[in-house]
Write an enzyme that holds these catalytic residues in place. Sequence first.
Site, mmCIF file in Angstrom:
data_model
loop_
_atom_site.group_PDB
_atom_site.id
_atom_site.type_symbol
_atom_site.label_atom_id
_atom_site.label_comp_id
_atom_site.label_asym_id
_atom_site.label_seq_id
_atom_site.Cartn_x
_atom_site.Cartn_y
_atom_site.Cartn_z
ATOM 1 N N ASP A 120 0.817 -1.213 0.000
ATOM 2 C CA ASP A 120 0.000 0.000 0.000
ATOM 3 C C ASP A 120 0.853 1.267 0.000
ATOM 4 O OD1 ASP A 120 1.046 -0.224 2.525
ATOM 5 O OD2 ASP A 120 -0.860 -0.078 3.591
ATOM 6 N N LYS A 131 5.247 25.939 20.198
ATOM 7 C CA LYS A 131 4.907 25.034 19.099
ATOM 8 C C LYS A 131 6.140 24.406 18.449
ATOM 9 C CE LYS A 131 0.631 27.522 18.102
ATOM 10 N NZ LYS A 131 -0.177 28.265 17.103
ATOM 11 N N ASP A 169 2.383 6.464 2.261
ATOM 12 C CA ASP A 169 1.677 5.295 2.800
ATOM 13 C C ASP A 169 0.179 5.566 2.649
ATOM 14 O OD1 ASP A 169 0.615 3.218 4.238
ATOM 15 O OD2 ASP A 169 1.289 3.928 6.190
#
Length: 349
Positions: free
Chosen positions: A225, A275, A330
């Site tokens: 995949d 962040k 993926d």
Amino acid sequence: MMDWRNLLVSPNTPILHTLEIIDKNARQIALVADENDRLLGTVTDGDIRRGLLKGKALQDPISMIMNSFPTVASPYETRENILALMKIKKIHQIPIVDEEGRIIHVEVLNELLRPKRKDNWVVLMAGGLGTRLHPLTHDCPKPLLKVGNKPLLETILQSFIDQGFHRFYISVKYKAEMIREYFGDGSKWGISIRYLQEQDSLGTAGALSLLPEIPAEPFFVMNGDLLTKVNFEQLLDFHKAYQAQATMCVREYDHQVPYGVVRLDKHRLTSIEEKPTQRFFVNAGIYVLSPDVLDTIPHNQYFDMPSLFDNLMKTNLETIAFPIREYWLDIGRIADYERANIEFAEVFG
């Protein structure tokens, strides 16, 4: 491979007959030689056209228009040197001659650029249920979902074929008959495909226990995949260079924490990072394994690749990582599938 003797003409051969020889052979060249196969010149379609424009007749001898000083190479030249010479001279064919000028062979650009045939096995894992891609996989196994204009697994297969690999195993379980029907024995692509039929789910490593024999060389294992432009030949060379038992392809993955990260020393605040981006290497689902590794896999039991690598590391066997810099995706979720269809044409042409 065509016998170069089919390209031979004598200096007195008419231009018309030489043209017929050039048109018949895929190498698009004729070799003018004496009775001892010593090269006197070469002739291409372009040489003939230029000769006709200068007033030569089709019944004139080919010696009147041949290239009497062709570029040649010795039998000791490397493939890389011959390719470089072709590039510099802007030619597609080079006769190979010995010290006395006798023809030994003819190198042709298209044949040199064709990937060398490699006997290493490729095992593609295609037995998963694809539950995260429901409802798309209700009636179709994930490897047969179309990305671009063909099934995902066909793109993976073609990527290996383009790099010279021709011996494939496909591990199947969910809707196995559909995969078998589509790919058959591989003759459509000029390759060999055999199947590993899982009765129960065996995981990404457990299915390898179904291989009917031990391969003679390192082999690939790849999830069915994935879309990638990895150079598999470089990956194989990397595995061999480090004399590894197992090589895992890894991909750098960035994760940005959406908040300011606070670091503490007990109750005291020591720093605040707004962040921050954290970087990891993640398993990319592509592996090269040496044949001996198969002895460590339990037969017909569920066993995944992380567990295999854990076991190999615990026994101090050489396990290495190959960082992927090329395109890699993926296709595990609907959003990934949609992205793959958007990017496919640009990445895979």
